[in-house]
Motif scaffolding. Sequence first.
Motif, PDB file in Angstrom:
ATOM      1  N   ASP A 159       0.832  -1.205   0.000  1.00 42.84           N
ATOM      2  CA  ASP A 159       0.000   0.000   0.000  1.00 42.84           C
ATOM      3  C   ASP A 159       0.866   1.253   0.000  1.00 42.84           C
ATOM      4  OD1 ASP A 159      -2.306  -1.461  -0.024  1.00 42.84           O
ATOM      5  OD2 ASP A 159      -2.755  -1.221   2.103  1.00 42.84           O
ATOM      6  N   ALA A 208       2.172   1.862  -3.430  1.00 42.27           N
ATOM      7  CA  ALA A 208       1.098   2.369  -4.292  1.00 42.27           C
ATOM      8  C   ALA A 208       0.810   3.843  -3.990  1.00 42.27           C
ATOM      9  CB  ALA A 208      -0.167   1.535  -4.094  1.00 42.27           C
ATOM     10  N   LEU A 209       0.833   4.216  -2.705  1.00 38.70           N
ATOM     11  CA  LEU A 209       0.588   5.600  -2.333  1.00 38.70           C
ATOM     12  C   LEU A 209       1.701   6.505  -2.858  1.00 38.70           C
ATOM     13  CD1 LEU A 209      -1.054   7.725  -0.847  1.00 38.70           C
ATOM     14  CD2 LEU A 209       0.209   7.158   1.245  1.00 38.70           C
ATOM     15  N   CYS A 210       2.951   6.041  -2.777  1.00 44.84           N
ATOM     16  CA  CYS A 210       4.072   6.826  -3.307  1.00 44.84           C
ATOM     17  C   CYS A 210       3.925   7.045  -4.811  1.00 44.84           C
ATOM     18  CB  CYS A 210       5.396   6.139  -2.993  1.00 44.84           C
ATOM     19  SG  CYS A 210       5.877   6.211  -1.251  1.00 44.84           S
ATOM     20  N   ASN A 211       3.504   5.996  -5.517  1.00 48.09           N
ATOM     21  CA  ASN A 211       3.280   6.131  -6.955  1.00 48.09           C
ATOM     22  C   ASN A 211       2.181   7.141  -7.251  1.00 48.09           C
ATOM     23  OD1 ASN A 211       5.232   4.291  -7.772  1.00 48.09           O
ATOM     24  ND2 ASN A 211       3.833   2.543  -7.649  1.00 48.09           N
ATOM     25  N   PHE A 212       1.109   7.090  -6.449  1.00 49.13           N
ATOM     26  CA  PHE A 212       0.011   8.029  -6.644  1.00 49.13           C
ATOM     27  C   PHE A 212       0.464   9.463  -6.385  1.00 49.13           C
ATOM     28  CE2 PHE A 212      -3.226  10.609  -4.478  1.00 49.13           C
ATOM     29  CZ  PHE A 212      -4.102  10.794  -5.535  1.00 49.13           C
ATOM     30  N   LEU A 213       1.188   9.679  -5.299  1.00 45.98           N
ATOM     31  CA  LEU A 213       1.621  11.037  -4.960  1.00 45.98           C
ATOM     32  C   LEU A 213       2.570  11.595  -6.016  1.00 45.98           C
ATOM     33  CD1 LEU A 213       2.143  10.687  -1.088  1.00 45.98           C
ATOM     34  CD2 LEU A 213       0.273  11.843  -2.302  1.00 45.98           C
ATOM     35  N   TRP A 225       2.485  10.769  -9.213  1.00 42.99           N
ATOM     36  CA  TRP A 225       1.598  11.090 -10.337  1.00 42.99           C
ATOM     37  C   TRP A 225       0.837  12.386 -10.075  1.00 42.99           C
ATOM     38  CZ3 TRP A 225      -3.729  11.603 -10.212  1.00 42.99           C
ATOM     39  CH2 TRP A 225      -4.372  11.720 -11.452  1.00 42.99           C
ATOM     40  N   PHE A 226       0.343  12.531  -8.848  1.00 39.56           N
ATOM     41  CA  PHE A 226      -0.430  13.716  -8.486  1.00 39.56           C
ATOM     42  C   PHE A 226       0.439  14.974  -8.577  1.00 39.56           C
ATOM     43  CE2 PHE A 226      -2.281  16.702  -5.407  1.00 39.56           C
ATOM     44  CZ  PHE A 226      -3.603  16.708  -5.835  1.00 39.56           C
ATOM     45  N   ALA A 263      -9.170  11.971  -9.407  1.00 36.44           N
ATOM     46  CA  ALA A 263      -7.953  11.502  -8.743  1.00 36.44           C
ATOM     47  C   ALA A 263      -8.180  10.167  -8.049  1.00 36.44           C
ATOM     48  CB  ALA A 263      -7.480  12.536  -7.734  1.00 36.44           C
TER      49      ALA A 263
END
Length: 351
Positions: free
Chosen positions: A325, A328-333, A335-336, A350
């Motif tokens: 998790d 995945a959160l690091c990848n999302f941040l 991207w964001f 988002a």
Amino acid sequence: MFQNFDDDSSTNLVAPRVKALRASLGKLKLDGLIVPREDEYQGEYVPAANERLKYISGFGGSAGMAIIMARKAALFVDGRYILQAPKQTDTKLFAIFDIMQTAPSQWLAATVKKGMEIGLDPRLHSETAVKAYRDRLAAKGARLVLLDENPLDANWHDRPELPDTPVVIQPTRFAGRTSEQKRKALAAEMKQAGHDFLLIAQPENIAWLLNIRAADVPHTPFALSFGLLNKNGSFDWFIRKGRVDAKVRAHIGSGLRLHRQSDMLAKLRALKGKTVAFDPSNTPAWFAEHMPNVNLERVTDPCALPKAAKHKAEIKASIAAHEMDGAALCNFLAWFDKNAGKGKLTEICAA
């Protein structure tokens, strides 16, 4: 997309549905009906077939309750839904209350008059909740009526089918202990307490006890079902047999008996003279009502503590899941951070 943000509620359907329900209540000589968000399994998330609160009020949040009287109706939601609820229901019919400020039982006690009879489906309310309503109404000279059939269900002609997803295995390497080991441990406690059976009405407890999973409802991977644990460690599971294949049965181990849910009433009545333990705070009142010749023992959920005391294998798996998790959160941040400055992202996009 895992989460669906579409709003499929329609305020136009609320008035005719409430009208039909009031007509049904009149035929039953009832002055009102309590409609919870929870279903027979007392969970936060329910399948579309059990979205009774949404059907009658239009409100689609994950927590709430409605009370429909002959001339009044109230919808109770928590603070998360104070803005959402008025958009989804017919505010000409439903007065909306913050449940933390006005409890449903409080509103009902202030609304009923002496001699009134209020209906309730005992499959949808715990024994603890039923007692609270019954006591409140009795203090006002009114009466709570436990219904054999839910009049709302009788009017719901386009009701979706109940989920019927296949049961899958939760590997022992993640669970730490086999189902037989868990059942034997609980059975030993039952014998010591003098209990012949333990009624398990929460699907999450069955998922833990049998080391199985399913996809009957969103966000919680369990199979909607009930069970009876015998003091010898065997287990009567009330679920359609076709959902549990030979591989899953072998995984669960010896002592498993499968029954149709429609056979549960006959099974309960066959327990005459036996001692059956259950937790009144999370077990529908319907069960106790249908075991008049059984010695009922009200206990704190025996599955709660062993389920919470994690095995080292469960802890290891939890750490691995947190690491996944986190990645995945690091990848999302990342991207964001790259895309947010363009000014085209919305919260839903988002997500």
